[in-house]
Every structure is written in C-alpha cells, then in structure tokens.
Design a protein around this motif. Structure first.
Motif, PDB file in Angstrom:
ATOM      1  N   ALA A  67     -12.896  -1.274  -2.752  1.00 16.15           N
ATOM      2  CA  ALA A  67     -13.398  -0.233  -3.648  1.00 16.15           C
ATOM      3  C   ALA A  67     -13.398   1.116  -2.935  1.00 16.15           C
ATOM      4  O   ALA A  67     -13.785   1.228  -1.767  1.00 16.15           O
ATOM      5  CB  ALA A  67     -14.811  -0.582  -4.115  1.00 16.15           C
ATOM      6  N   GLY A  70      -8.903  -8.609  -2.050  1.00 23.07           N
ATOM      7  CA  GLY A  70      -8.101  -7.610  -2.738  1.00 23.07           C
ATOM      8  C   GLY A  70      -8.436  -6.189  -2.352  1.00 23.07           C
ATOM      9  O   GLY A  70      -9.081  -5.920  -1.335  1.00 23.07           O
ATOM     10  N   HIS A 109      -3.354   1.260 -11.388  1.00 24.23           N
ATOM     11  CA  HIS A 109      -2.701   0.225 -12.175  1.00 24.23           C
ATOM     12  C   HIS A 109      -1.345   0.728 -12.646  1.00 24.23           C
ATOM     13  O   HIS A 109      -1.261   1.695 -13.406  1.00 24.23           O
ATOM     14  CB  HIS A 109      -3.571  -0.158 -13.371  1.00 24.23           C
ATOM     15  CG  HIS A 109      -3.002  -1.262 -14.184  1.00 24.23           C
ATOM     16  ND1 HIS A 109      -3.226  -1.398 -15.537  1.00 24.23           N
ATOM     17  CD2 HIS A 109      -2.198  -2.314 -13.842  1.00 24.23           C
ATOM     18  CE1 HIS A 109      -2.605  -2.458 -15.992  1.00 24.23           C
ATOM     19  NE2 HIS A 109      -1.969  -3.038 -14.990  1.00 24.23           N
ATOM     20  N   TYR A 122      -0.326  -1.063  -8.410  1.00 26.26           N
ATOM     21  CA  TYR A 122      -0.489  -2.516  -8.415  1.00 26.26           C
ATOM     22  C   TYR A 122      -0.356  -3.035  -9.842  1.00 26.26           C
ATOM     23  O   TYR A 122      -0.600  -2.340 -10.822  1.00 26.26           O
ATOM     24  CB  TYR A 122      -1.847  -2.927  -7.835  1.00 26.26           C
ATOM     25  CG  TYR A 122      -3.048  -2.435  -8.612  1.00 26.26           C
ATOM     26  CD1 TYR A 122      -3.544  -3.127  -9.716  1.00 26.26           C
ATOM     27  CD2 TYR A 122      -3.706  -1.264  -8.224  1.00 26.26           C
ATOM     28  CE1 TYR A 122      -4.640  -2.677 -10.426  1.00 26.26           C
ATOM     29  CE2 TYR A 122      -4.810  -0.796  -8.930  1.00 26.26           C
ATOM     30  CZ  TYR A 122      -5.267  -1.503 -10.031  1.00 26.26           C
ATOM     31  OH  TYR A 122      -6.355  -1.047 -10.737  1.00 26.26           O
ATOM     32  N   ASP A 168      -1.491  -6.991  -2.202  1.00 19.55           N
ATOM     33  CA  ASP A 168      -2.314  -6.112  -3.044  1.00 19.55           C
ATOM     34  C   ASP A 168      -1.556  -5.607  -4.263  1.00 19.55           C
ATOM     35  O   ASP A 168      -2.169  -5.332  -5.298  1.00 19.55           O
ATOM     36  CB  ASP A 168      -2.835  -4.935  -2.228  1.00 19.55           C
ATOM     37  CG  ASP A 168      -4.077  -5.275  -1.416  1.00 19.55           C
ATOM     38  OD1 ASP A 168      -4.704  -6.306  -1.707  1.00 19.55           O
ATOM     39  OD2 ASP A 168      -4.412  -4.509  -0.493  1.00 19.55           O
ATOM     40  N   ASP A 195      -1.250  -6.425 -12.551  1.00 21.54           N
ATOM     41  CA  ASP A 195      -2.320  -7.389 -12.746  1.00 21.54           C
ATOM     42  C   ASP A 195      -1.888  -8.451 -13.764  1.00 21.54           C
ATOM     43  O   ASP A 195      -0.692  -8.611 -14.035  1.00 21.54           O
ATOM     44  CB  ASP A 195      -3.618  -6.702 -13.155  1.00 21.54           C
ATOM     45  CG  ASP A 195      -3.525  -5.975 -14.501  1.00 21.54           C
ATOM     46  OD1 ASP A 195      -2.531  -6.175 -15.242  1.00 21.54           O
ATOM     47  OD2 ASP A 195      -4.451  -5.197 -14.813  1.00 21.54           O
ATOM     48  N   GLY A 209      -4.023  -7.788  -5.913  1.00 25.49           N
ATOM     49  CA  GLY A 209      -5.099  -6.972  -5.354  1.00 25.49           C
ATOM     50  C   GLY A 209      -6.348  -6.916  -6.207  1.00 25.49           C
ATOM     51  O   GLY A 209      -7.415  -6.531  -5.719  1.00 25.49           O
ATOM     52  N   THR A 210      -6.238  -7.297  -7.490  1.00 26.56           N
ATOM     53  CA  THR A 210      -7.424  -7.339  -8.355  1.00 26.56           C
ATOM     54  C   THR A 210      -7.731  -8.754  -8.829  1.00 26.56           C
ATOM     55  O   THR A 210      -8.501  -8.929  -9.776  1.00 26.56           O
ATOM     56  CB  THR A 210      -7.230  -6.406  -9.575  1.00 26.56           C
ATOM     57  OG1 THR A 210      -6.073  -6.827 -10.329  1.00 26.56           O
ATOM     58  CG2 THR A 210      -7.052  -4.966  -9.139  1.00 26.56           C
ATOM     59  N   TYR A 211      -7.157  -9.749  -8.176  1.00 26.11           N
ATOM     60  CA  TYR A 211      -7.401 -11.135  -8.582  1.00 26.11           C
ATOM     61  C   TYR A 211      -8.816 -11.546  -8.172  1.00 26.11           C
ATOM     62  O   TYR A 211      -9.219 -11.366  -7.012  1.00 26.11           O
ATOM     63  CB  TYR A 211      -6.374 -12.061  -7.936  1.00 26.11           C
ATOM     64  CG  TYR A 211      -6.437 -13.469  -8.463  1.00 26.11           C
ATOM     65  CD1 TYR A 211      -5.731 -13.834  -9.600  1.00 26.11           C
ATOM     66  CD2 TYR A 211      -7.223 -14.429  -7.835  1.00 26.11           C
ATOM     67  CE1 TYR A 211      -5.809 -15.124 -10.108  1.00 26.11           C
ATOM     68  CE2 TYR A 211      -7.304 -15.718  -8.331  1.00 26.11           C
ATOM     69  CZ  TYR A 211      -6.590 -16.055  -9.466  1.00 26.11           C
ATOM     70  OH  TYR A 211      -6.671 -17.335  -9.967  1.00 26.11           O
TER      71      TYR A 211
END
Length: 513
Positions: free
Chosen positions: A120, A117, A136, A191, A106, A193, A110-112
């Motif tokens: 919410a 991931g 983030h 995380y 993650d 990105d 985690g936002t892929y």
C-alpha cells in the motif's frame, strides 16, 4: 524468512531468520547484526526496508571465500524442514512445464488476496513526474520494459526495487523497435487483475499459487531457457568441449540469425556442449518431449538496437528452442523429441504424454509484449484443458510460469544465491489432481525447482552435477542443491484422491495459425 500458508495466514517466520543469522554469525558478526535488524523490520516495518537490508547482506555474502560460503550452505541444509508427503511423489508420471513470457508477479497477481502483493502507498522514483504508483492496467496489449541483465540490476537497485520507471525511460531512448529487450514503454507500473486474468486467477484459487517464484537468472529469455533445460547459461570457446565453457548470464552463444551481424557466426554455432537434463533422462530411460509452436520469437539478442521478429519452428534453434543446439541431444539421437506443438494435443488425447514435457509458444501466444494477454491465457487454458480431458490427468503435474519479469514492476528483492541470480519474481502456478486446494506457497523457489522435482521423481534425486553425472563440465554450481531452494512437493497432498478436472471456458487448441 517465510513459511507456507493458506490464504489469509501470517507469513512471518522468525525461525527462518534465526537459522540464517546463526549461520552468518559464525562468519561475520557485523553482517549477522544487520540481518537480525532486517528480520525485526519484517515484523514491524515496511517490506521495502526489510528487503533492502536483507538484500544488502546477501550481496556481501557473494564476496566471502568459497569455504565460508560452503559452511553457510551446510548450515542451511541441516536446518531445512522436510517436505510434506514427500514419499508419494512417484504418483506423478508426467510433468508438464508451460513457460510463458515476460510478466512479473506483481503485474499479474499483485492484488491477489493473501499473496505477497503490491504494498500500500508505494510510489517509485520517476524523473518525469517525481514518482510513479502502481495502477490497474485494463489494456490487453502491453509494452513492458527493458529486461536484460543490466536492467535487472537497475530495477532491483540494491534491493530497493525502485528502478523500473528509470529503466523504462532509458529503454525508450535506447532502441528503435518494441522487439529489442532493451525497449520499454510507459506501462511498467501497470498490473492486471481477475477481470483480465479470470482463468489464471481461477487456477490460483483452486490449485496452488507460488508468490516467491524467481527467475533463475537475472537476465532475458535465452539464458533463462538454457537454465530451464540445463541449469546453466554459458559460452564455450571450443566446439564440443564442455571444459571450455565459462559462465555467461547475458550473452551465451546466440542462434545464427541473432545479433548485430547475422550470418557472420562461425559454423557449428550455437553449440551448447555442457550437460543438460535430457542427458540424465535418456541415461535413465525417462521419456521427454519439447513442443514448439511455429511463429516468431519477439526478443532481439545481444542488446541489438533494432531487429525484426525472428521465425521459429521445430527445426529452428532459437532463444525459446535451445535443445537442438545441445550436443547431448544430438549424440543421444533425440532431436526428434523436439516436435511441433500440434502433436502435443494428440499425445494428451491419446494418453501418450512423455514423462517430461516442455511447451514453447510463439510470440502471438506468449504474452511477451506486444502479444495480447488474452491470447496467451486462451492458449494456456487450451493446453491445460487438453491434459485434463485426457487419460494422463490423474498422474500429471502442470507447472505454469513466466520466463522473466519483462521490465514490469515487482516489489520483492530477489535472493542473491550466486553471480547469476536469482532474477526477479515471476508468477508460478501448480495444477494437478494432487495439488493442494487454494494454497499459496510462500517458500523461496526458482525455476530450478522444476528440474529438482523431475530429478527427485524420475532420477532418484540424481543432479546435473559434473562430479557425479558421468559427464564433466565447468559449471560453477549445482543449482538444485542450493539450500535456499524450496521443495515443490510441499504444493501437493499425495494422500488425497485424485481431483476431478476443471475444464475452463475460453481455451483454444492451436492449429498452426
């Protein structure tokens, strides 16, 4: 309870639940009912609820008699689907394992899009502020959290996956330096990105991303590296005697400059007399190389409260360089196979890569906090570029992963396969001219799958098994045979023409600095 998909496809597979429940029903109807409920939750409730229910049932399986556990294993083994394109695995003549450090899935993916991931609305307990949400993190330098065996248990918290902030707070109080594996900062919920991980995300979009890759053991770097090369972490009471070894997931035999009392260790230590993978490779005339980068090892060992980073080089047995301490490596005359990492670039350029290659970074390029994310990504990109630009690319499989979760948040409860693991989820990538394009692999994997793939490719499926490998030891399991473990062959399409290399910008060639 998952199936392999491409990006955007559904991951739910009720057949897997039915298989698991059928096996458990024969043994414990009450537990079967709970797993059935967990399967149902997977369709209509939160991931956290389903994970906690399934994890609880898995923990209770550990306490079933050995014969009953064997029955469950048999049921799983019979019902597993065969791997796709399995017969063509021998197109791969070079397997390169790039082992980076201390990142959860993650925290990097985690936002892929399409991956399992960050859920919410998740907010985990934090005594200081009530609860903490993932955020983030734009920093290049992270702190991470404590990541020993007890910390893994605390983070997992019975499958609720909500102990990360608590463990980080305790870590800050318990240590005096950032290099202690018990230490941590306030960024465990952060995380990264695509903006910080452009090349890693590019590899994921163009090749294969694995979103259920777990550390083989719920612990820190040394036990994981022992699993990586031998499928076990142990402590042995007698030098040179593999029958004197007992399971040890947190404190195996430590290198001589580690622990609370450096210099007080007995002569001949560390000693790893049990069988490792290189024994089988040597026996079957399969070449191997373990490349070590000169620098530092950031982890302290033995839960020490304070230490300075330790130096490592090709001649230093250490937590990231365990093979010089294996009896088989010495007895087979293969200590010279442990080489300076600069020689890797020469082998890649000349087309002389060994059949099996491991790469061991130093702290600066490892991504182990406080190492920079950007430095690690640049080093890894340079390694992959070197392979792609060399003559061995058309017959190579690159497995890129991270050794443990480093205390960072992850929401997926790891499967319970034995007393050692699995550990928490880490990123996994497959890069090869035969890798499927843009594929997200949802099958359950651990680093054990790398050993299994090597054995299937080069050893006709022979395992590190004291009953069959000609070198008995006291290991309590044969990890490559676990029915829960997926098959990496599903990440390849051996019917396709070899794909062209994708040389990415930003890579560096390590020159000793």
């Amino acid at each position: 309870m998952e199936r392999e998909t491409r990006q955007g496809e559904s991951r739910w597979n009720p057949c897997s639940c039915a298989i698991y429940t059928r096996g458990l029903l024969l043994l414990n109807p009450q537990e079967a009912a709970k797993v059935t409920k967990a399967c149902s939750l997977g369709r209509r409730a939160s991931r956290g609820q389903a994970a906690a229910a399934a994890y609880s049932s898995g923990v209770k399986l550990l306490f079933l008699p050995a014969a009953i556990l064997a029955a469950v294993v048999t049921i799983f083994a019979v019902t597993r689907a065969p791997a796709q394109n399995a017969g063509n695995i021998h197109k791969i003549r070079h397997i390169v394992i790039i082992m980076q450090e201390n990142r959860s899935f993650d925290s990097y993916f985690g936002t892929y899009p399409g991956a399992d991931g960050i859920p919410a609305g998740v907010c985990i307990p934090n005594p200081a502020v009530g609860c903490s949400k993932p955020y983030h993190d734009t920093n290049d330098r992270d702190q991470g959290g404590p990541h020993g065996h007890n910390n893994a248990i605390g983070d997992i918290d019975g499958g609720k996956m909500d102990g990360f902030a608590r463990q980080a707070r305790r870590g800050r109080r318990a240590c005096a330096g950032t290099d202690d594996p018990r230490c941590g900062g306030g960024d465990v919920m952060g995380y990264h990105d695509r903006t910080q991980l452009a090349n890693y995300w590019r590899y994921a979009s163009d090749f294969v991303l694995q979103d259920r890759m777990f550390e083989p053991n719920a612990s820190w770097s040394l036990p994981q590296h022992l699993f990586m090369v031998s499928e076990w972490s142990a402590r042995c009471s007698q030098l040179g005697d593999p029958m004197s070894c007992v399971n040890e997931v947190q404190n195996p035999d430590l290198p001589p400059d580690f622990g609370r009392n450096p210099g007080a260790r007995a002569p001949g230590r560390p000693d790893y007399p049990w069988t490792d993978l290189t024994y089988l490779l040597h026996k079957n005339h399969v070449t191997w190389a373990y490349y070590v980068m000169t620098g530092t090892e950031p982890d302290c060992a033995d839960d020490g409260a304070n230490c300075q980073p330790r130096r490592q080089n090709v001649h230093t047995p250490g937590i990231w360089n365990p093979l010089p301490s294996f009896d088989t490596v010495k007895q087979d005359g293969e200590l010279a196979n442990v080489q300076d990492l600069r020689k890797f670039y020469t082998a890649a350029k000349n087309g002389t890569l060994a059949n099996v290659v491991w790469l061991c970074p130093a702290g600066k390029y490892s991504e182990h906090p406080p190492g920079l994310v950007s430095a690690g990504q640049a080093y890894v990109t340079g390694v992959i570029n070197a392979i792609m630009q060399g003559p061995d690319w058309d017959s190579t499989a690159i497995f890129l992963t991270w050794d443990d979760w480093g205390g960072f948040y992850d929401h997926v409860a790891p499967p319970v396969v034995d007393n050692d693991g699995y550990g928490l989820r880490v990123p996994g990538l497959v890069i090869s001219p035969y890798a499927r394009r843009g594929f997200i692999d949802h099958q359950t994997l651990s680093h054990d799958a790398y050993v299994k793939f090597i054995e299937d490719d080069f050893l006709s499926g022979a395992r590190i098994d004291p009953k069959t490998d000609g070198r008995p030891d006291t290991r309590p399991f044969v990890r490559e045979r676990y029915p829960q473990l997926g098959d990496l062959r599903r990440d390849f399409d051996f019917t396709q023409a070899p794909r062209r290399p994708e040389v990415l910008p930003g890579g560096i060639v390590w020159n000793g600095n």
